[in-house]
Design a protein around this motif. Structure first.
Motif, PDB file in Angstrom:
ATOM      1  N   GLU A   1     -12.950 -12.590   7.509  1.00  0.00           N
ATOM      2  CA  GLU A   1     -12.551 -11.382   6.784  1.00  0.00           C
ATOM      3  C   GLU A   1     -11.111 -10.997   7.138  1.00  0.00           C
ATOM      4  O   GLU A   1     -10.304 -10.689   6.253  1.00  0.00           O
ATOM      5  CB  GLU A   1     -13.495 -10.227   7.095  1.00  0.00           C
ATOM      6  N   LEU A   2     -10.782 -11.001   8.424  1.00  0.00           N
ATOM      7  CA  LEU A   2      -9.413 -10.668   8.829  1.00  0.00           C
ATOM      8  C   LEU A   2      -8.412 -11.637   8.204  1.00  0.00           C
ATOM      9  O   LEU A   2      -7.358 -11.208   7.691  1.00  0.00           O
ATOM     10  CB  LEU A   2      -9.291 -10.679  10.343  1.00  0.00           C
ATOM     11  N   LEU A   3      -8.715 -12.933   8.230  1.00  0.00           N
ATOM     12  CA  LEU A   3      -7.795 -13.919   7.659  1.00  0.00           C
ATOM     13  C   LEU A   3      -7.649 -13.718   6.155  1.00  0.00           C
ATOM     14  O   LEU A   3      -6.549 -13.871   5.598  1.00  0.00           O
ATOM     15  CB  LEU A   3      -8.290 -15.329   7.967  1.00  0.00           C
ATOM     16  N   GLU A   4      -8.744 -13.352   5.497  1.00  0.00           N
ATOM     17  CA  GLU A   4      -8.685 -13.103   4.058  1.00  0.00           C
ATOM     18  C   GLU A   4      -7.836 -11.862   3.755  1.00  0.00           C
ATOM     19  O   GLU A   4      -7.048 -11.843   2.795  1.00  0.00           O
ATOM     20  CB  GLU A   4     -10.094 -12.931   3.498  1.00  0.00           C
ATOM     21  N   ILE A   5      -7.989 -10.826   4.563  1.00  0.00           N
ATOM     22  CA  ILE A   5      -7.174  -9.618   4.373  1.00  0.00           C
ATOM     23  C   ILE A   5      -5.701  -9.941   4.565  1.00  0.00           C
ATOM     24  O   ILE A   5      -4.847  -9.483   3.796  1.00  0.00           O
ATOM     25  CB  ILE A   5      -7.647  -8.509   5.337  1.00  0.00           C
ATOM     26  N   ALA A   6      -5.381 -10.744   5.571  1.00  0.00           N
ATOM     27  CA  ALA A   6      -3.986 -11.139   5.791  1.00  0.00           C
ATOM     28  C   ALA A   6      -3.459 -11.939   4.609  1.00  0.00           C
ATOM     29  O   ALA A   6      -2.331 -11.725   4.154  1.00  0.00           O
ATOM     30  CB  ALA A   6      -3.869 -11.953   7.081  1.00  0.00           C
ATOM     31  N   ARG A   7      -4.268 -12.854   4.102  1.00  0.00           N
ATOM     32  CA  ARG A   7      -3.819 -13.694   2.979  1.00  0.00           C
ATOM     33  C   ARG A   7      -3.602 -12.859   1.722  1.00  0.00           C
ATOM     34  O   ARG A   7      -2.579 -12.987   1.049  1.00  0.00           O
ATOM     35  CB  ARG A   7      -4.862 -14.778   2.703  1.00  0.00           C
TER      36      ARG A   7
ATOM     37  N   LEU B   1      -9.930  -2.207   3.042  1.00  0.00           N
ATOM     38  CA  LEU B   1      -9.048  -2.627   4.126  1.00  0.00           C
ATOM     39  C   LEU B   1      -7.869  -3.436   3.600  1.00  0.00           C
ATOM     40  O   LEU B   1      -6.741  -3.288   4.088  1.00  0.00           O
ATOM     41  CB  LEU B   1      -9.831  -3.438   5.150  1.00  0.00           C
ATOM     42  N   THR B   2      -8.107  -4.264   2.606  1.00  0.00           N
ATOM     43  CA  THR B   2      -7.011  -5.044   2.016  1.00  0.00           C
ATOM     44  C   THR B   2      -5.982  -4.131   1.376  1.00  0.00           C
ATOM     45  O   THR B   2      -4.764  -4.357   1.492  1.00  0.00           O
ATOM     46  CB  THR B   2      -7.568  -6.036   0.982  1.00  0.00           C
ATOM     47  N   ALA B   3      -6.447  -3.086   0.707  1.00  0.00           N
ATOM     48  CA  ALA B   3      -5.517  -2.145   0.079  1.00  0.00           C
ATOM     49  C   ALA B   3      -4.640  -1.459   1.124  1.00  0.00           C
ATOM     50  O   ALA B   3      -3.420  -1.321   0.934  1.00  0.00           O
ATOM     51  CB  ALA B   3      -6.292  -1.109  -0.731  1.00  0.00           C
ATOM     52  N   LEU B   4      -5.247  -1.047   2.239  1.00  0.00           N
ATOM     53  CA  LEU B   4      -4.468  -0.380   3.289  1.00  0.00           C
ATOM     54  C   LEU B   4      -3.528  -1.363   3.975  1.00  0.00           C
ATOM     55  O   LEU B   4      -2.382  -1.020   4.293  1.00  0.00           O
ATOM     56  CB  LEU B   4      -5.411   0.257   4.306  1.00  0.00           C
ATOM     57  N   ALA B   5      -4.004  -2.595   4.199  1.00  0.00           N
ATOM     58  CA  ALA B   5      -3.147  -3.607   4.806  1.00  0.00           C
ATOM     59  C   ALA B   5      -1.983  -3.965   3.893  1.00  0.00           C
ATOM     60  O   ALA B   5      -0.871  -4.237   4.363  1.00  0.00           O
ATOM     61  CB  ALA B   5      -3.961  -4.858   5.132  1.00  0.00           C
ATOM     62  N   THR B   6      -2.224  -3.976   2.596  1.00  0.00           N
ATOM     63  CA  THR B   6      -1.140  -4.246   1.643  1.00  0.00           C
ATOM     64  C   THR B   6      -0.054  -3.194   1.759  1.00  0.00           C
ATOM     65  O   THR B   6       1.146  -3.501   1.767  1.00  0.00           O
ATOM     66  CB  THR B   6      -1.694  -4.280   0.210  1.00  0.00           C
ATOM     67  N   GLU B   7      -0.458  -1.952   1.891  1.00  0.00           N
ATOM     68  CA  GLU B   7       0.523  -0.867   2.033  1.00  0.00           C
ATOM     69  C   GLU B   7       1.309  -1.039   3.324  1.00  0.00           C
ATOM     70  O   GLU B   7       2.538  -0.871   3.349  1.00  0.00           O
ATOM     71  CB  GLU B   7      -0.203   0.471   2.025  1.00  0.00           C
ATOM     72  N   ALA B   8       0.625  -1.371   4.426  1.00  0.00           N
ATOM     73  CA  ALA B   8       1.314  -1.590   5.692  1.00  0.00           C
ATOM     74  C   ALA B   8       2.276  -2.762   5.591  1.00  0.00           C
ATOM     75  O   ALA B   8       3.416  -2.699   6.068  1.00  0.00           O
ATOM     76  CB  ALA B   8       0.300  -1.832   6.809  1.00  0.00           C
ATOM     77  N   GLY B   9       1.828  -3.854   4.964  1.00  0.00           N
ATOM     78  CA  GLY B   9       2.687  -5.021   4.806  1.00  0.00           C
ATOM     79  C   GLY B   9       3.918  -4.724   3.967  1.00  0.00           C
ATOM     80  O   GLY B   9       5.019  -5.210   4.268  1.00  0.00           O
ATOM     81  N   ASN B  10       3.760  -3.924   2.935  1.00  0.00           N
ATOM     82  CA  ASN B  10       4.908  -3.539   2.106  1.00  0.00           C
ATOM     83  C   ASN B  10       5.943  -2.763   2.904  1.00  0.00           C
ATOM     84  O   ASN B  10       7.125  -2.723   2.530  1.00  0.00           O
ATOM     85  CB  ASN B  10       4.446  -2.687   0.921  1.00  0.00           C
ATOM     86  N   CYS B  11       5.498  -2.158   3.987  1.00  0.00           N
ATOM     87  CA  CYS B  11       6.374  -1.349   4.839  1.00  0.00           C
ATOM     88  C   CYS B  11       6.785  -2.090   6.112  1.00  0.00           C
ATOM     89  O   CYS B  11       7.212  -1.468   7.094  1.00  0.00           O
ATOM     90  CB  CYS B  11       5.690  -0.031   5.186  1.00  0.00           C
ATOM     91  N   GLY B  12       6.653  -3.412   6.101  1.00  0.00           N
ATOM     92  CA  GLY B  12       7.096  -4.208   7.244  1.00  0.00           C
ATOM     93  C   GLY B  12       6.136  -4.239   8.400  1.00  0.00           C
ATOM     94  O   GLY B  12       6.509  -4.666   9.504  1.00  0.00           O
ATOM     95  N   GLY B  13       4.880  -3.813   8.180  1.00  0.00           N
ATOM     96  CA  GLY B  13       3.926  -3.702   9.271  1.00  0.00           C
ATOM     97  C   GLY B  13       2.818  -4.731   9.216  1.00  0.00           C
ATOM     98  O   GLY B  13       2.800  -5.640   8.387  1.00  0.00           O
ATOM     99  N   LEU B  14       1.846  -4.556  10.115  1.00  0.00           N
ATOM    100  CA  LEU B  14       0.747  -5.488  10.308  1.00  0.00           C
ATOM    101  C   LEU B  14      -0.584  -4.855   9.960  1.00  0.00           C
ATOM    102  O   LEU B  14      -0.708  -3.635   9.827  1.00  0.00           O
ATOM    103  CB  LEU B  14       0.682  -5.944  11.779  1.00  0.00           C
ATOM    104  N   TYR B  15      -1.592  -5.731   9.871  1.00  0.00           N
ATOM    105  CA  TYR B  15      -2.990  -5.312   9.877  1.00  0.00           C
ATOM    106  C   TYR B  15      -3.580  -5.760  11.206  1.00  0.00           C
ATOM    107  O   TYR B  15      -3.522  -6.939  11.559  1.00  0.00           O
ATOM    108  CB  TYR B  15      -3.768  -5.942   8.720  1.00  0.00           C
ATOM    109  N   ALA B  16      -4.141  -4.819  11.976  1.00  0.00           N
ATOM    110  CA  ALA B  16      -4.746  -5.116  13.267  1.00  0.00           C
ATOM    111  C   ALA B  16      -6.199  -4.690  13.229  1.00  0.00           C
ATOM    112  O   ALA B  16      -6.537  -3.693  12.582  1.00  0.00           O
ATOM    113  CB  ALA B  16      -4.009  -4.380  14.384  1.00  0.00           C
ATOM    114  N   SER B  17      -7.070  -5.424  13.943  1.00  0.00           N
ATOM    115  CA  SER B  17      -8.481  -5.086  13.813  1.00  0.00           C
ATOM    116  C   SER B  17      -9.311  -5.421  15.036  1.00  0.00           C
ATOM    117  O   SER B  17      -9.181  -6.495  15.624  1.00  0.00           O
ATOM    118  CB  SER B  17      -9.081  -5.824  12.612  1.00  0.00           C
TER     119      SER B  17
END
Length: 578
Positions: free
Chosen positions: A256-262, A225-241
């Motif tokens: 877990e969500l806070l750790e993925i965001a960090r 999930l962190t890997a996918l969220a990193t890709e979204a963040g690189n593209c100006g997006g969010l991680y939602a869960s």
């Protein structure tokens, strides 16, 4: 040649058009819409003010105490509230919009933008997922698609009353690469999953969204999930869960969500935040403290909720995930094995932290109400509790649930009465929490079984929590439904009522807006919203939907067609709102 404001908006941009309107560059063009004497709630959360509002084309061009001049349509709004169109921050309208193109249950509440996709969305589709879609009821959809962008542009091209945007599903990406099994991606597979997220982001997705209590999404690791969220963040997006747990492991799932965001750098949002199960109700306060602390440390964390004490999801949420691995056919086949069936029933009865048992969260089978059935012989159980069905069948509640799942070929929904009304009021006071229906946008039919939030979420906020209980003011409720979700999701030029922004508008009466849907009679439209405009076009007039279909696909910041769009080296290369 003389150019009017409307032509200039298309040809020479906003600034030049405003100069033309003000008389700097020539005579003003007639307004397309002039709303007179409205009590304006502009989305800021500040006190309302009385003003006229003018629209040319799809944009608001003026907000002032008094505006004069010719207009194609003049609305006398004295005594009524005018606000930016409401944003359904967590919707499943991707399933209903191709069929119910007016999104009527939401439209009649003032919704002009549906934010769709929880974990699994319409694309991208692998050959296997495409074949699955073609075998399902989705074959009734009026267009074909393979990618997420193609799905959204197909909706826009077909014609819908409201705007739509949304997420690429982490579950969709996982199924594309790994199928439905409980397996972990190798380095090559994870790179393919990241590339699929990047493709969807460049097609206009807002970010990547996970649903972590449902197979196969439940099998995803934090690292995946962190890997996918990193890709979204690189593209100006969010991680939602939809968190891995909203009950016994609620605090750990939020961690877990806070750790993925960090770790990813991506902003994050919690879908339909709640503490489920009476034993877990005290966990809401420390959860909110965790979010506040994270926000103070600079993490951009938001959330949404629906204003009801009952959740709604499949009856399969009462069954351990391992037996559901591989999809519904494999699930039902396993249940025919007496040893497996006995193990499943035993695990359904035992307290556990290894999976989210929705029946336990609801306090047992008496807190689980069955929604609706496709199978005629089972329809007598609609509206009954699982305890009622078990008694009628002379079996345990767990065995009754398995029998119903085996007998019903389609999705078998249920309501789970697992939340606290006091906790709802506490959540309502958190200024970063917006609202979502967590359901499709529907047209009233004779069918039953839908959660009343499909017809009442947004009106209920005003009727119950503003007018009756005074938990929120009107202006704060409007902010939570407009500028807050727009800012949280980085949606440009929407969510505020001010010049330069798109003319998504709702005209309503704060003293009369009312939800009518109940669990017993859910198919009832809300009242109190008289008129709605989407991109400057009237789609609700005097409480009735029009034939106009001006809805658009609202693309996220990573869309490659935006000036400055496309993906970047890291999430820190993007500016985000607090």
């Amino acid at each position: 040649m003389t150019m009017n404001v409307r032509q200039c908006l298309r040809a020479c941009g906003w600034t030049a058009a405003m100069m033309l309107l003000s008389g700097v560059a020539g005579a003003a063009s007639p307004y397309d819409l002039l709303v007179k004497g409205a009590t304006v709630y502009d989305g800021s959360g500040e006190a309302p003010f009385v003003a006229d509002v003018a629209v040319v084309g799809d944009r608001i061009v003026a907000v002032a105490p008094s505006l004069e001049g010719p207009a194609r349509d003049v609305i006398d709004a004295r005594g009524r509230a005018l606000a930016p169109g409401f944003i359904n921050a967590m919707s499943h309208a991707q399933y209903s919009l191709p069929i119910h193109r007016t999104a009527e249950s939401d439209l009649r509440q003032g919704v002009t933008l549906e934010v769709v996709g929880e974990g699994s969305t319409a694309g991208p589709l692998s050959p296997a997922l495409l074949a699955e879609r073609q075998r399902s009821s989705a074959t009734n959809f009026p267009f074909e698609w393979r990618t997420l962008g193609e799905f959204f542009t197909g909706l826009e091209r077909t014609g819908i009353s409201v705007n739509v945007t949304g997420w690429v599903g982490a579950t969709t990406v996982r199924r594309y690469v790994l199928g439905d099994d409980n397996v972990q991606p190798n380095a090559e597979q994870l790179m393919q999953m990241r590339q699929l997220v990047r493709q969807a982001m460049e097609e206009g997705a807002l970010g990547v969204a996970s649903a972590l209590i449902y197979p196969p999404g439940v099998f995803a690791s934090t690292e995946e999930l962190t890997a996918l969220a990193t890709e979204a963040g690189n593209c100006g997006g969010l991680y939602a869960s939809h968190l891995r747990s909203e009950a016994d492991q609620f605090l750990e799932a939020l961690d877990e969500l806070l750790e993925i965001a960090r770790r990813s750098g991506a902003p994050a949002t919690v879908f339909h935040i709640k503490a489920a199960g009476q034993d877990n109700w005290p966990k809401l306060a420390p959860a909110l403290t965790k979010i506040r602390d994270a926000r103070e440390r600079g993490l951009r964390i938001s959330a949404n909720m629906y204003p009801y004490v009952a959740a709604a999801t499949g009856l399969s949420a009462t069954v351990p995930p391992w037996v559901q691995e591989g999809g519904m056919d494999a699930f039902r086949a396993r249940l025919k094995d007496p040893k497996i069936r006995a193990r499943v029933i035993a695990e359904m009865q035992q307290p556990t932290n290894s999976w989210e048992n929705a029946m336990r969260d609801a306090g047992g089978p008496s807190g689980v109400v069955l929604a609706s059935f496709e199978t005629a012989s089972l329809q007598k159980f609609a509206g009954k509790t699982l305890a009622d069905v078990a008694k009628a069948k002379g079996v345990s509640a767990q065995e009754a649930a398995l029998q119903l799942i085996e007998a019903e070929p389609g999705h078998l929904g249920a309501f789970y009465f697992s939340m606290s009304e006091d906790n709802l009021r506490v959540q309502l006071r958190e200024r970063y929490i917006s609202f979502g229906s967590d359901l499709q946008a529907l047209t009233v039919s004779k069918a039953s079984g839908v959660h009343p939030r499909a017809y009442g979420t947004f009106a209920r906020v005003f009727a119950k929590y503003v007018r009756e209980e005074k938990v929120l003011s009107v202006q704060e409720a409007v902010r939570r439904l407009t500028s807050l979700p727009a800012a949280s999701y980085s949606i440009a030029a929407r969510g505020w009522l001010k010049p330069g922004y798109f003319a998504d508008l709702v005209l309503f009466d704060p003293a009369r807006i009312q939800d009518h849907a109940t669990f017993e009679r859910p198919q009832q439209y809300a009242t109190g919203v008289s008129d709605v405009w989407v991109n400057g076009v009237r789609v609700l007039a005097n409480g009735a939907s029009t034939s106009a279909r001006p809805g658009r696909f609202i693309r996220g910041r990573g869309w490659s067609g935006h000036a400055g769009g496309g993906c970047r080296a890291s999430a820190s290369d993007w500016t985000t709102s607090p």
